[in-house]
Design a protein around this motif. Structure first.
Motif, short mmCIF file in Angstrom:
data_model
loop_
_atom_site.label_atom_id
_atom_site.label_comp_id
_atom_site.label_asym_id
_atom_site.label_seq_id
_atom_site.Cartn_x
_atom_site.Cartn_y
_atom_site.Cartn_z
N ALA A 23 0.96 -1.33 -0.12
CA ALA A 23 -0.16 -0.04 -0.03
C ALA A 23 0.94 1.16 0.05
N VAL A 24 0.50 2.26 -0.74
CA VAL A 24 1.23 3.47 -1.13
C VAL A 24 0.47 4.79 -1.02
N VAL A 25 0.86 5.59 0.15
CA VAL A 25 0.08 6.61 0.46
C VAL A 25 0.89 7.75 -0.35
N VAL A 26 0.49 8.17 -1.55
CA VAL A 26 1.28 9.08 -2.24
C VAL A 26 1.72 10.59 -1.92
N TRP A 42 -3.67 -0.94 10.11
CA TRP A 42 -4.95 -1.16 9.43
C TRP A 42 -4.92 -1.97 8.00
N THR A 43 -3.87 -1.44 7.20
CA THR A 43 -3.87 -2.40 5.96
C THR A 43 -3.59 -3.67 6.32
N ASN A 44 -2.69 -3.96 7.23
CA ASN A 44 -2.19 -5.60 7.74
C ASN A 44 -1.48 -6.09 6.47
N PHE A 66 6.51 1.32 6.72
CA PHE A 66 5.93 0.85 7.95
C PHE A 66 5.59 -0.59 7.94
N THR A 67 5.77 -1.67 8.87
CA THR A 67 5.08 -2.72 8.76
C THR A 67 3.83 -2.51 9.86
N PRO A 68 2.98 -3.59 10.05
CA PRO A 68 1.72 -3.20 10.80
C PRO A 68 2.28 -2.83 12.45
N SER A 69 3.47 -2.99 12.81
CA SER A 69 3.91 -2.86 14.13
C SER A 69 5.12 -1.74 14.32
N SER A 210 8.93 -9.13 10.69
CA SER A 210 8.42 -8.56 11.84
C SER A 210 6.80 -7.96 11.49
N SER A 211 6.42 -8.32 10.28
CA SER A 211 5.02 -8.18 10.15
C SER A 211 4.10 -8.84 10.54
N GLY A 212 4.69 -9.85 11.41
CA GLY A 212 3.80 -10.88 12.12
C GLY A 212 3.18 -12.15 11.54
N MET A 213 3.63 -12.16 10.10
CA MET A 213 3.16 -13.36 9.33
C MET A 213 4.46 -14.36 9.52
N SER A 214 3.97 -15.65 9.41
CA SER A 214 5.12 -16.83 9.46
C SER A 214 6.15 -16.70 8.40
N GLU A 215 5.82 -16.09 7.09
CA GLU A 215 6.58 -16.06 6.09
C GLU A 215 6.40 -15.08 5.19
#
Length: 280
Positions: A23-26, A42-44, A66-69, A210-215
């Motif tokens: 996601a990109v906020v321009v 929020w985008t997750n 940014f990652t979600p965290s 660090s995004s929280g996903m396993s991969e």
């Protein structure tokens, strides 16, 4: 809340929706770090980026990632996706065919002369021996046989990678990513060659992001760090193609191209998929 231009794209795959989403906020000038972090959560997605006016006069734009965290100094697929979004919205490079991105690690150059494939120059990477206790714990939890390991190293190009080079791509693909999670385990990178005749030269995986996903589906910054590591070992002599995301149903493709003894370009295709406006 303010209305901002928004783009969502797919990076590092020849097939739309088979790469890594971004996601990109321009037009993000004026947003606070707290607003950026809240929107990224929020985008997750693995990463969300925010395009800003550069502070370095040599740069075409500035980006925060940014990652979600948390905020990151640098990341690969956000670099290519942000650059493609900037161009899509009318950005014109100061130097024809080359975009200079300002981010947390300084200026990163992006070759835009071969669209839809974009390539960034791998940033400086610190290379050191992996802590033996970390190596043993990762091998124990992932059940990596000692005889399958060729090399290990700790690499840092903004993110820090615990890298394992294994003998065969099948050994990389066989590992269970659900056994490791951030922050107990810091981002684990794995690479191994495919057999002769395969479409790709190597298989890469990145576990415990660090995004929280396993991969992570496809990781440009990890592939950049690996390329700089191979250059330092005098092992990167010709271009190679990486497959990543295979084990989670993605068709990630990363092209690594050396230029001289110190530079490696990390390339892939970018697809603009969603365009609109968002209130932040």
């Amino acid at each position: 809340m303010n209305i901002r231009r928004f783009i969502q794209c797919d990076v590092f795959s020849p097939i739309p929706y088979q790469g890594n989403g971004l996601a990109v906020v321009v037009d993000a000038d004026g947003l606070t770090a707290e607003q950026m972090q809240r929107f990224a959560a929020w985008t997750n997605l693995a990463e969300t980026t925010f395009l800003l006016t550069p502070t370095d006069p040599s740069a075409d734009y500035r980006v925060r990632i940014f990652t979600p965290s948390r905020e990151m100094l640098f990341a690969g697929h956000p670099t290519l996706g942000t650059c493609a979004s900037w161009l899509h919205c009318g950005g014109i490079p100061k130097t024809k065919g080359l975009v200079r991105q300002e981010c947390g690690v300084g200026i990163v150059e992006v070759d835009v002369s071969r669209q839809p494939t974009l390539s960034f120059a791998a940033p400086p990477t610190t290379i050191k021996e992996m802590d033996p206790a970390h190596r043993s714990e990762i091998m124990r939890v992932l059940d990596i046989p000692p005889e399958s390991v060729i090399h290990t190293a700790e690499l840092c190009n903004g993110p820090v990678w615990q890298l394992f080079e294994l003998k065969h791509a099948d050994q990389v693909l066989a590992l269970d990513s659900s056994r490791v999670r951030w922050p107990q385990f810091k981002s684990i990178g794995l690479i191994a060659p495919h057999t002769s005749g395969h479409e790709c030269d190597y298989e890469v995986r990145m576990l415990a992001p660090s995004s929280g996903m396993s991969e992570d589906p496809i990781t440009g910054s990890l592939n950049a760090a690996i390329a700089k590591w191979l250059l330092a070992q005098n092992r990167l002599k010709q271009p190679y193609l990486v497959a990543q995301g295979t084990s989670i149903g993605r068709t990630g493709r990363v092209m690594v191209t050396p230029e001289g003894s110190e530079t490696a370009w990390i390339g892939g295709q970018v697809h603009i998929l969603i365009e609109g406006k968002v209130s932040i």
